[in-house]
Write a protein that holds these residues in place. Structure first.
Motif, PDB file in Angstrom:
ATOM      1  N   SER A  61       0.810  -1.217   0.000  1.00  0.00           N
ATOM      2  CA  SER A  61       0.000   0.000   0.000  1.00  0.00           C
ATOM      3  C   SER A  61       0.840   1.262   0.000  1.00  0.00           C
ATOM      4  O   SER A  61       0.379   2.319  -0.443  1.00  0.00           O
ATOM      5  N   ARG A  95       2.356   2.153  -4.229  1.00  0.00           N
ATOM      6  CA  ARG A  95       1.364   1.964  -5.276  1.00  0.00           C
ATOM      7  C   ARG A  95       1.937   2.308  -6.661  1.00  0.00           C
ATOM      8  O   ARG A  95       2.797   3.171  -6.782  1.00  0.00           O
ATOM      9  N   SER A 144     -15.193  -1.038  -9.422  1.00  0.00           N
ATOM     10  CA  SER A 144     -14.721  -1.986  -8.420  1.00  0.00           C
ATOM     11  C   SER A 144     -13.378  -1.544  -7.839  1.00  0.00           C
ATOM     12  O   SER A 144     -12.516  -1.039  -8.552  1.00  0.00           O
ATOM     13  N   GLY A 145     -13.196  -1.744  -6.555  1.00  0.00           N
ATOM     14  CA  GLY A 145     -11.923  -1.452  -5.904  1.00  0.00           C
ATOM     15  C   GLY A 145     -11.007  -2.656  -5.887  1.00  0.00           C
ATOM     16  O   GLY A 145      -9.989  -2.651  -5.199  1.00  0.00           O
ATOM     17  N   ILE A 146     -11.377  -3.675  -6.637  1.00  0.00           N
ATOM     18  CA  ILE A 146     -10.581  -4.903  -6.678  1.00  0.00           C
ATOM     19  C   ILE A 146     -10.295  -5.248  -8.129  1.00  0.00           C
ATOM     20  O   ILE A 146     -11.181  -5.225  -8.977  1.00  0.00           O
ATOM     21  N   GLN A 199      -5.393 -11.187  -6.149  1.00  0.00           N
ATOM     22  CA  GLN A 199      -6.216  -9.986  -6.048  1.00  0.00           C
ATOM     23  C   GLN A 199      -5.333  -8.743  -5.987  1.00  0.00           C
ATOM     24  O   GLN A 199      -4.259  -8.744  -5.390  1.00  0.00           O
ATOM     25  N   ASN A 233      -5.606  -4.491  -5.110  1.00  0.00           N
ATOM     26  CA  ASN A 233      -6.425  -3.416  -4.539  1.00  0.00           C
ATOM     27  C   ASN A 233      -6.299  -2.182  -5.436  1.00  0.00           C
ATOM     28  O   ASN A 233      -5.181  -1.701  -5.686  1.00  0.00           O
ATOM     29  N   THR A 261      -7.628   1.811  -6.685  1.00  0.00           N
ATOM     30  CA  THR A 261      -8.270   3.081  -6.340  1.00  0.00           C
ATOM     31  C   THR A 261      -8.436   3.900  -7.602  1.00  0.00           C
ATOM     32  O   THR A 261      -7.464   4.149  -8.332  1.00  0.00           O
ATOM     33  N   TRP A 282      -2.916   1.162  -7.884  1.00  0.00           N
ATOM     34  CA  TRP A 282      -3.172  -0.183  -7.386  1.00  0.00           C
ATOM     35  C   TRP A 282      -1.959  -0.711  -6.634  1.00  0.00           C
ATOM     36  O   TRP A 282      -0.843  -0.201  -6.772  1.00  0.00           O
ATOM     37  N   SER A 311      -0.497  -4.618  -4.480  1.00  0.00           N
ATOM     38  CA  SER A 311      -0.698  -5.995  -4.030  1.00  0.00           C
ATOM     39  C   SER A 311       0.006  -6.175  -2.696  1.00  0.00           C
ATOM     40  O   SER A 311       1.110  -5.651  -2.492  1.00  0.00           O
ATOM     41  N   ARG A 312      -0.606  -6.916  -1.799  1.00  0.00           N
ATOM     42  CA  ARG A 312       0.017  -7.194  -0.504  1.00  0.00           C
ATOM     43  C   ARG A 312       1.020  -8.340  -0.584  1.00  0.00           C
ATOM     44  O   ARG A 312       1.841  -8.516   0.308  1.00  0.00           O
ATOM     45  N   GLN A 367       1.736  -7.344  -8.262  1.00  0.00           N
ATOM     46  CA  GLN A 367       1.419  -5.924  -8.415  1.00  0.00           C
ATOM     47  C   GLN A 367       1.765  -5.415  -9.814  1.00  0.00           C
ATOM     48  O   GLN A 367       1.561  -4.247 -10.110  1.00  0.00           O
TER      49      GLN A 367
END
Length: 369
Positions: free
Chosen positions: A290, A293, A321-323, A334, A336, A338, A346, A348-349, A355
């Motif tokens: 996060s 990004r 969608s936020g995903i 997945q 994430n 914005t 976007w 990825s964790r 990512q």
């Protein structure tokens, strides 16, 4: 030889001696062929390069002194000398065409480096080879961007834009952050080593006709940053009155008219692809999460972004969608996402690969509005 009948006889002995001339290869010199006013064909040989070049007083706000030794012309006289300048390693630009072996050029305080070259022109208008000076440092410690001429002219077909960032007067390699935008939209953002050539593909087939702008900025901690704008135009196809552009002929003998891609494809909200589709590329930096990004900016509000990496991984980001989803050869992850007006970011964790940000990997993307 026997005689031919008639009232008398005729006879003769004919002896022919044949001598084959010796053929020697001709000496072919570079030359210009033209027709003189009286209709005669003239073979003109170009002049030589000036013997040497010397550039002094390369100081910002002063006039650099450029001097060359004389060129010679094998079949005429020297009429003038052409002086060219290259600033920061960019394309050569003519600054003078004078009948003098010296010239003074005002040095701008905005230059990092400058080089000069000179050629001779003979009395028939033929120019010879150049003699080129060493590159002089005007301001040490400036980020410089070496690329094509600022005005690149008409570009009717896709082309590759290339630029090389470096630092004037600095020999050690440094990381320079480079941002390239096309008509205000980011198409490249990456830190590269000084002296690395960056190439970005520009697809003019899906661009509006008219003028376009590429802006390159380069920054490096502790050095003066640089920014340059390069312009080009995408031409339109004009037909004379009563003319028609034919692609194919149908069974009825009538012309089938071609439809351009921007007119044939319609995006969301019934907007043409000409104003609602943008493609570009970037290079991964190896970060993820996060706090790291990835972000892309556009000149319209995107609703779908597709990203493809050279490793075979693809990401699909859909609004609202936020995903999003990152699809690899053997797994799906997945992302994430914005959405914020004309930009999308976007993360990825899990890792940089998910990512779409693997270090040094090239990624291409297409956004639809």
């Amino acid at each position: 030889m026997s005689g031919y009948g008639g009232s008398g006889n005729f006879s003769a002995d004919i002896s022919v001696t044949s001598q084959v001339p010796t053929i020697r290869p001709a000496l072919i010199l570079p030359s210009t062929v033209y027709v003189d006013d009286d209709g005669s064909v003239v073979l003109n040989q170009p002049p030589t390069a000036p013997g040497s070049i010397n550039v002094t007083n390369v100081v910002a706000g002063n006039k650099a002194a450029i001097a060359v030794t004389a060129a010679t012309d094998p079949d005429g006289t020297i009429a003038s000398y052409i002086y060219d300048r290259s600033v920061d390693g960019s394309a050569w630009q003519q600054i003078a065409n004078v009948n003098a072996r010296s010239y003074q050029d005002m040095v701008s305080a905005d230059w990092g480096t400058v080089a000069y070259r000179v050629c001779a022109v003979d009395n028939d208008g033929a120019s010879g080879p150049y003699v080129t000076s060493n590159t002089s440092v005007v301001n040490s410690g400036w980020v410089i961007l070496s690329g094509p001429a600022d005005a690149m002219g008409s570009k009717p077909a896709p082309f590759e834009f290339a630029v090389t960032p470096s630092i004037s007067g600095v020999t050690q390699s440094s990381n320079i952050s480079v941002e390239i935008t096309l008509d205000g939209v980011s198409v490249y953002s990456q830190a590269v080593r000084a002296g690395t050539e960056i190439t970005v593909g520009i697809d003019t087939r899906i661009m509006k006709t008219g003028n376009h702008s590429i802006v390159v900025t380069g920054t490096c901690a502790g050095y003066v940053p640089a920014s340059k704008e390069y312009t080009f135009s995408v031409p339109s196809i004009d037909l004379s009155d009563g003319g028609r552009l034919e692609q194919l002929e149908g069974p009825d003998g009538q012309a089938i008219f071609p439809v351009t891609l921007p007119r044939a494809v319609v995006g969301l909200d019934v907007y043409g692809v000409e104003s609602k589709v943008h493609s570009g590329a970037y290079t991964g930096s190896g970060t993820y999460g996060s706090g790291n990004r990835n972000t892309l900016n556009f000149d319209f509000e995107p609703k779908l972004v597709i990203i493809q990496g050279t490793s075979g991984r693809t990401a699909i980001l859909t609004k609202p969608s936020g995903i999003g989803v990152s699809i690899g050869p053997s797994d799906t992850a997945q992302i994430n996402v914005t959405w914020n007006g004309n930009s999308v970011s976007w993360y990825s964790r899990q890792n940089a690969a998910n990512q779409m940000n693997t270090n040094s990997e090239s990624y291409s993307y297409t956004a639809f509005g």
